[in-house]
Design a protein around this motif. Structure first.
Motif, PDB file in Angstrom:
ATOM      1  N   LEU A  39       5.727  43.542  49.638  1.00 21.73           N
ATOM      2  CA  LEU A  39       5.858  44.665  48.709  1.00 21.73           C
ATOM      3  C   LEU A  39       7.281  45.200  48.708  1.00 21.73           C
ATOM      4  N   TYR A  40       7.692  45.718  47.571  1.00 24.88           N
ATOM      5  CA  TYR A  40       9.034  46.279  47.440  1.00 24.88           C
ATOM      6  C   TYR A  40       9.033  47.746  47.869  1.00 24.88           C
ATOM      7  N   LYS A  41      10.093  48.165  48.550  1.00 22.33           N
ATOM      8  CA  LYS A  41      10.307  49.558  48.923  1.00 22.33           C
ATOM      9  C   LYS A  41      11.726  49.949  48.523  1.00 22.33           C
ATOM     10  N   PRO A  42      11.909  51.164  48.015  1.00 18.00           N
ATOM     11  CA  PRO A  42      13.241  51.569  47.542  1.00 18.00           C
ATOM     12  C   PRO A  42      14.201  51.770  48.712  1.00 18.00           C
ATOM     13  N   PRO A  43      15.498  51.822  48.455  1.00 17.76           N
ATOM     14  CA  PRO A  43      16.494  52.045  49.526  1.00 17.76           C
ATOM     15  C   PRO A  43      16.295  53.418  50.144  1.00 17.76           C
ATOM     16  N   PRO A  44      16.634  53.596  51.400  1.00 23.49           N
ATOM     17  CA  PRO A  44      16.460  54.900  52.055  1.00 23.49           C
ATOM     18  C   PRO A  44      17.466  55.915  51.513  1.00 23.49           C
ATOM     19  N   PHE A 102      17.369  58.641  35.377  1.00 22.05           N
ATOM     20  CA  PHE A 102      17.773  59.982  35.766  1.00 22.05           C
ATOM     21  C   PHE A 102      17.502  60.281  37.240  1.00 22.05           C
ATOM     22  N   ASP A 103      17.094  59.291  37.983  1.00 22.10           N
ATOM     23  CA  ASP A 103      16.900  59.521  39.410  1.00 22.10           C
ATOM     24  C   ASP A 103      18.255  59.620  40.109  1.00 22.10           C
ATOM     25  N   THR A 104      18.303  60.472  41.121  1.00 21.23           N
ATOM     26  CA  THR A 104      19.536  60.629  41.893  1.00 21.23           C
ATOM     27  C   THR A 104      19.735  59.417  42.796  1.00 21.23           C
ATOM     28  N   VAL A 105      20.850  58.738  42.623  1.00 23.85           N
ATOM     29  CA  VAL A 105      21.135  57.520  43.384  1.00 23.85           C
ATOM     30  C   VAL A 105      22.221  57.830  44.411  1.00 23.85           C
ATOM     31  N   PHE A 108      25.440  53.818  48.037  1.00 26.16           N
ATOM     32  CA  PHE A 108      25.102  52.756  48.980  1.00 26.16           C
ATOM     33  C   PHE A 108      26.270  51.771  49.137  1.00 26.16           C
ATOM     34  N   PRO A 109      26.218  51.000  50.187  1.00 30.33           N
ATOM     35  CA  PRO A 109      27.228  49.956  50.357  1.00 30.33           C
ATOM     36  C   PRO A 109      27.146  48.914  49.244  1.00 30.33           C
ATOM     37  N   PRO A 110      28.203  48.172  48.991  1.00 25.10           N
ATOM     38  CA  PRO A 110      28.209  47.179  47.891  1.00 25.10           C
ATOM     39  C   PRO A 110      27.112  46.131  48.018  1.00 25.10           C
ATOM     40  N   GLN A 111      26.791  45.696  49.232  1.00 24.29           N
ATOM     41  CA  GLN A 111      25.765  44.674  49.382  1.00 24.29           C
ATOM     42  C   GLN A 111      24.390  45.170  48.942  1.00 24.29           C
ATOM     43  N   VAL A 112      24.131  46.475  49.133  1.00 27.08           N
ATOM     44  CA  VAL A 112      22.859  47.035  48.687  1.00 27.08           C
ATOM     45  C   VAL A 112      22.808  47.053  47.164  1.00 27.08           C
TER      46      VAL A 112
END
Length: 698
Positions: A39-44, A102-105, A108-112
């Motif tokens: 399953l996919y999970k979003p970045p922390p 419109f989600d706040t991003v 993250f590092p470039p690899q992410v």
């Protein structure tokens, strides 16, 4: 030999129990590869290295598995898609948790970021291949069977399609539009599912109408985020697949959307403004999301209008456009009372342009409106003063910032926007500054003047960075210019000559020839001369009536005894006098100012002689007459004060032995009963009172 579709192909294999060869369809679970999709999970959200490594590992697994899936041949791909439940759960998890526009991003590092883009592309290509029934002339599925495969195996449903539109619509609109259209074309049951889903969507919108008057910030945040997500998702779906507009309008979506906009948007704006001091950064973000939601709702309305009314008119002949014009009128008639929504809609999509399109498409637009049974009086014709910024006060058919004429209504006059000043202007500036405290009052004032003193429009353009070029060049911290009044007392003073030709405070010179002094006005006798002739006509009235010998003015011989009898009584005072009687008593007299000068001098001489004669005749008067008149004046005075006449003679009555009349008996009874109320007739009562208190010895 033509190739067979995948749903008709078969393959043979050896039975492990019997050892015999058996035939199986090409789409069979045995051709599925055993592979577990994670399953996919979003970045922390927190910058934790351990959490970032966990995300990178999981996202890499998902991306590699999807790349493997896309590399499979046509038959193996469809067997994996149909029979692998872990694959469907993996795809669903990405649709649910992937970040929206419109989600706040976080940063993250470039690899992410690179891995996110790779995964995003792989998911889109997977769904794109799943929605295609023909990959080549040798690899395809029968369209009817393809529709059953999609629907029966839940490869697509309405929630998934909505998420696909909002996630992949930007940049892939053409491909996504063909993909969704092919799904609905090959399986019309999805239209039925959409029709059953819309009441639930509308019911969710109604829940926003029950917002508490003063929600907490976390609750307010959830409401705005949910509203923003809902509006963007519905707009993205209609933008990608406009054929769904017909299904939306079956539920009166345009009317419900406008009513929802009118009810909820101002309320949420008010709540955000009230809580502007609690968390300015959060509330600014909520305001930005709310503004974006407003825009998407207006655009949804326009998509439906264009798809159902305007586009068919452009594509049809003039003989077939009448039903579409009727639909256009029906939609706008249903939302006429939603003034706020119509104003915002007209700012983005001027209604006058749509009406102009209708006029160009049909020269019979006016007769159609006049003969229309459903809209017999409606004329959506742009008013001539539209460019002059018409207002609702001058035109009853005012829609937002446009105005239209009804049948029989005259063109309204130009109504320029009134300049705001004083306390009202200070209030508008403070409203903007409360939400955006870094701006200078001078800059805010310039923005208000540019946008006709609309606080909402100023705030929206500031947050969305859509100011006109002239405002973009100004210093945003510019202070408000201070105006000094050199003569405040004079300019604030009002007088009877305010703003007229004799107002010396507003004019440098006054026409002195128009000023008249002293009695110059009294020398003008033109009015008197004009009225003298009119009043002279009344002199034909007889001023004195001839009296017959021995007969008085009232028709009887003068009798001194008769005259004395009625001296003290007002005989005939309340009778209605006739005109003749009044004239005979007091003849008509011409006003003195209108008499000729010679007659005025004669009248003055006669009045002086009458006064001398009266003084001579009454120099010494009869004392009895004087006493009688004094007594009459005294009685009249007592009567006005409420005193009753003395009835002592009545109480005394006749001599003893001759009997008393009824009036005497009544007066004696009254005297006996009320004698303690006046004079010293209550001496016994007062004596008893003193004795009871020990003041008088027994």
């Amino acid at each position: 030999m033509p190739a067979l579709p995948l749903d008709e192909l078969q393959f043979t294999e050896k039975d492990s129990l019997t050892g015999k060869m058996k035939t199986l369809p090409a789409l069979h679970p045995k051709k599925k590869t055993e592979r577990s999709f994670v399953l996919y999970k979003p970045p922390p959200k927190a910058k934790d290295l351990a959490l970032l490594e966990e995300f990178l590992e999981r996202a890499t697994f998902v991306a590699d598995d999807l790349d493997w899936l896309l590399a499979l041949p046509h038959d193996r791909f469809w067997c994996q898609v149909i029979f692998d439940e872990t694959l469907q759960k993996c795809l669903d998890s990405y649709l649910r948790h992937a970040s929206r526009k419109f989600d706040t991003v976080a940063d993250f590092p470039p690899q992410v970021n690179d891995l996110q883009k790779r995964l995003h592309r792989s998911v889109f290509l997977t769904f794109l291949r799943m929605s295609t029934h023909k990959e080549s002339k040798d690899h395809f599925i029968t369209p009817s069977v393809f529709g059953e495969i999609l629907y029966n195996n839940f490869l697509f449903d309405i929630p998934k399609i909505l998420d696909l539109c909002v996630l992949f619509g930007k940049g892939n609109n053409v491909l996504l539009s063909k993909m969704i259209e092919n799904i609905f074309t090959q399986q019309p049951s999805y239209f039925s599912d959409l029709d059953e889903t819309l009441p639930t969507v509308l019911q969710v919108l109604l829940l926003f109408g029950h917002i508490s008057e003063d929600p907490f910030v976390p609750e307010l945040k959830d409401i705005v985020l949910y509203l923003c997500d809902t509006c963007i998702t519905l707009w993205a779906f209609l933008d990608v697949f406009p054929l769904a507009c017909q299904t939306f309008q079956k539920h009166d979506f345009c009317y419900r959307l406008a009513a929802f906009y009118e009810l909820v948007i101002p309320e949420l704006e008010s709540v955000i403004k009230k809580r502007r001091h609690e968390d300015s950064s959060l509330l600014s973000d909520l305001w930005r999301r709310l503004s974006h939601s407003r825009k998407k709702m207006v655009e949804m309305f326009h998509i439906i209008i264009s798809q159902l009314c305007l586009q068919p008119i452009l594509e049809s002949s003039c003989d077939n456009i009448h039903p579409y014009i009727e639909d256009f009128l029906q939609i706008f008639t249903s939302v006429l009372q939603e003034k706020r929504f119509l104003r915002d809609y007209d700012e983005l999509f001027p209604v006058a342009e749509d009406v102009s399109l209708l006029q160009q498409a049909s020269s019979a637009l006016y007769p159609l409106h006049l003969a229309s049974p459903t809209h017999p009086r409606l004329h959506l014709v742009p008013c001539a003063c539209r460019k002059n910024q018409c207002s609702p006060t001058c035109c009853p058919a005012w829609l937002g910032t446009s105005c239209f004429l009804h049948l029989g209504d005259p063109p309204c006059s130009a109504a320029p926007v009134a300049k705001v000043s004083g306390v009202e202007l200070d209030s508008l500036i403070s409203q903007v500054k409360d939400l955006l405290p870094d701006l200078g009052e001078g800059f805010i004032l310039a923005c208000l003047e540019e946008y006709d003193y609309s606080v909402e429009q100023v705030i929206n353009n500031l947050l969305e960075d859509k100011l006109v070029a002239s405002l973009g060049k100004l210093d945003r911290a510019m202070p408000r210019p201070v105006k000094t009044d050199p003569t405040p007392l004079v300019t604030s003073r009002y007088n009877v000559f305010q703003n007229d030709e004799f107002d010396v405070f507003s004019k440098d010179s006054v026409d002195l020839s128009r000023v008249q002094k002293g009695k110059s006005l009294l020398n003008d006798k033109r009015v008197v001369t004009e009225q003298r002739e009119r009043y002279s006509q009344y002199s034909v009235i007889v001023e004195e009536l001839p009296e017959q010998s021995g007969v008085g003015p009232f028709g009887r011989d003068y009798d001194d005894e008769y005259d004395d009898t009625y001296d003290g009584n007002q005989v005939g005072a309340n009778d209605v006098d006739s005109d003749d009687e009044l004239i005979s008593r007091r003849p008509f007299t011409i006003p003195q100012v209108l008499r000729p000068k010679e007659q005025q001098e004669e009248d003055e001489e006669e009045e002086e002689e009458d006064e001398k004669e009266a003084a001579k005749d009454h120099f010494v008067q009869d004392p009895a007459v004087l006493r009688e008149r004094a007594e009459a004046r005294r009685m009249a005075f007592l009567a006005r004060k409420g005193h009753k006449p003395d009835n002592s003679a009545t109480v005394v009555g006749s001599a003893k032995g001759h009997g008393q009349n009824r009036e005497t008996v009544q007066e004696r009874r009254k005297k006996e009963a009320n004698k303690g109320a006046r004079a010293n007739h209550n001496r016994r009562t007062m004596a008893d009172k003193k004795r009871s208190k020990g003041m008088i010895p027994s």
